[in-house]
Design a protein around this motif. Structure first.
Motif, PDB file in Angstrom:
ATOM      1  N   GLY A  67       0.816  -1.200   0.000  1.00 26.33           N
ATOM      2  CA  GLY A  67       0.000   0.000   0.000  1.00 26.33           C
ATOM      3  C   GLY A  67       0.853   1.256   0.000  1.00 26.33           C
ATOM      4  N   ALA A  68       0.433   2.217   0.789  1.00 27.18           N
ATOM      5  CA  ALA A  68       1.056   3.540   0.806  1.00 27.18           C
ATOM      6  C   ALA A  68       2.154   3.645   1.855  1.00 27.18           C
ATOM      7  CB  ALA A  68      -0.019   4.591   1.094  1.00 27.18           C
ATOM      8  N   ARG A  69       3.095   4.563   1.624  1.00 31.00           N
ATOM      9  CA  ARG A  69       4.168   4.855   2.577  1.00 31.00           C
ATOM     10  C   ARG A  69       3.581   5.580   3.780  1.00 31.00           C
ATOM     11  NH1 ARG A  69       9.770   5.383   1.907  1.00 31.00           N
ATOM     12  NH2 ARG A  69       9.314   3.621   0.555  1.00 31.00           N
ATOM     13  N   VAL A  70       3.995   5.183   4.966  1.00 33.70           N
ATOM     14  CA  VAL A  70       3.547   5.823   6.201  1.00 33.70           C
ATOM     15  C   VAL A  70       4.494   6.979   6.502  1.00 33.70           C
ATOM     16  CG1 VAL A  70       3.107   5.483   8.666  1.00 33.70           C
ATOM     17  CG2 VAL A  70       2.554   3.663   7.031  1.00 33.70           C
ATOM     18  N   LYS A  71       3.911   8.129   6.794  1.00 32.85           N
ATOM     19  CA  LYS A  71       4.657   9.360   7.067  1.00 32.85           C
ATOM     20  C   LYS A  71       4.259   9.906   8.441  1.00 32.85           C
ATOM     21  CE  LYS A  71       6.272   9.788   2.792  1.00 32.85           C
ATOM     22  NZ  LYS A  71       7.640   9.804   2.424  1.00 32.85           N
ATOM     23  N   ILE A  72       5.041  10.835   8.938  1.00 35.56           N
ATOM     24  CA  ILE A  72       4.746  11.528  10.191  1.00 35.56           C
ATOM     25  C   ILE A  72       4.220  12.918   9.851  1.00 35.56           C
ATOM     26  CG2 ILE A  72       5.697  12.437  12.342  1.00 35.56           C
ATOM     27  CD1 ILE A  72       7.960  10.307  11.987  1.00 35.56           C
ATOM     28  N   MET A  73       3.118  13.289  10.509  1.00 35.06           N
ATOM     29  CA  MET A  73       2.553  14.625  10.342  1.00 35.06           C
ATOM     30  C   MET A  73       2.442  15.229  11.744  1.00 35.06           C
ATOM     31  SD  MET A  73      -1.135  15.714   8.723  1.00 35.06           S
ATOM     32  CE  MET A  73      -2.017  14.573   9.756  1.00 35.06           C
ATOM     33  N   THR A  74       2.915  16.452  11.915  1.00 37.81           N
ATOM     34  CA  THR A  74       2.852  17.117  13.218  1.00 37.81           C
ATOM     35  C   THR A  74       1.882  18.280  13.143  1.00 37.81           C
ATOM     36  OG1 THR A  74       5.124  16.465  13.675  1.00 37.81           O
ATOM     37  CG2 THR A  74       4.203  18.227  15.034  1.00 37.81           C
ATOM     38  N   ILE A  75       0.924  18.282  14.064  1.00 40.96           N
ATOM     39  CA  ILE A  75      -0.086  19.345  14.133  1.00 40.96           C
ATOM     40  C   ILE A  75      -0.122  19.843  15.570  1.00 40.96           C
ATOM     41  CG2 ILE A  75      -2.519  19.951  13.871  1.00 40.96           C
ATOM     42  CD1 ILE A  75      -2.735  17.666  11.833  1.00 40.96           C
ATOM     43  N   GLY A  76       0.104  21.127  15.749  1.00 38.52           N
ATOM     44  CA  GLY A  76       0.057  21.716  17.081  1.00 38.52           C
ATOM     45  C   GLY A  76       0.991  21.046  18.073  1.00 38.52           C
ATOM     46  N   GLY A  77       2.136  20.584  17.598  1.00 36.37           N
ATOM     47  CA  GLY A  77       3.117  19.962  18.470  1.00 36.37           C
ATOM     48  C   GLY A  77       2.904  18.480  18.730  1.00 36.37           C
TER      49      GLY A  77
END
Length: 99
Positions: A67-77
């Motif tokens: 499937g898709a590559r897993v990424k990190i997303m940061t929102i409000g710390g």
């Protein structure tokens, strides 16, 4: 062009309070043997930050499909795990089977 090796595959997610709490994943070399592990989101984030590649994987008619590559997303710390927006819906973390 060399393709990045995938080190871990996420096959299922556990949702708590509207967010992914933990995932069921396989080390690449152990996928065929069914040796799954349960990791927290923080463990996934730490592993990605160490340079390892993690993808989703879906079972289609008895066969595992990348499937898709897993990424990190940061929102409000706060950091979350997500997938690329341009991948197909079945590959996205929120559409994986729940456990």
């Amino acid at each position: 062009m060399e393709i990045d090796r995938i080190n871990y595959w996420i096959s299922e997610v556990c949702i708590k309070d509207g967010h992914i709490h933990s995932v069921r994943l396989y080390r690449d070399s152990e996928l065929a043997y069914g040796l799954d592990q349960t990791w927290t989101v923080q463990q996934v984030i730490d592993t990605i930050n160490k340079g390892y590649n993690i993808n989703t994987i879906v079972n289609v008619k008895g066969r595992w499909v990348s499937g898709a590559r897993v990424k990190i997303m940061t929102i409000g710390g706060t950091s979350y795990i997500t997938t690329e927006r341009d991948e197909s819906a079945p590959d996205n973390l929120e559409n994986l089977p729940k456990f």
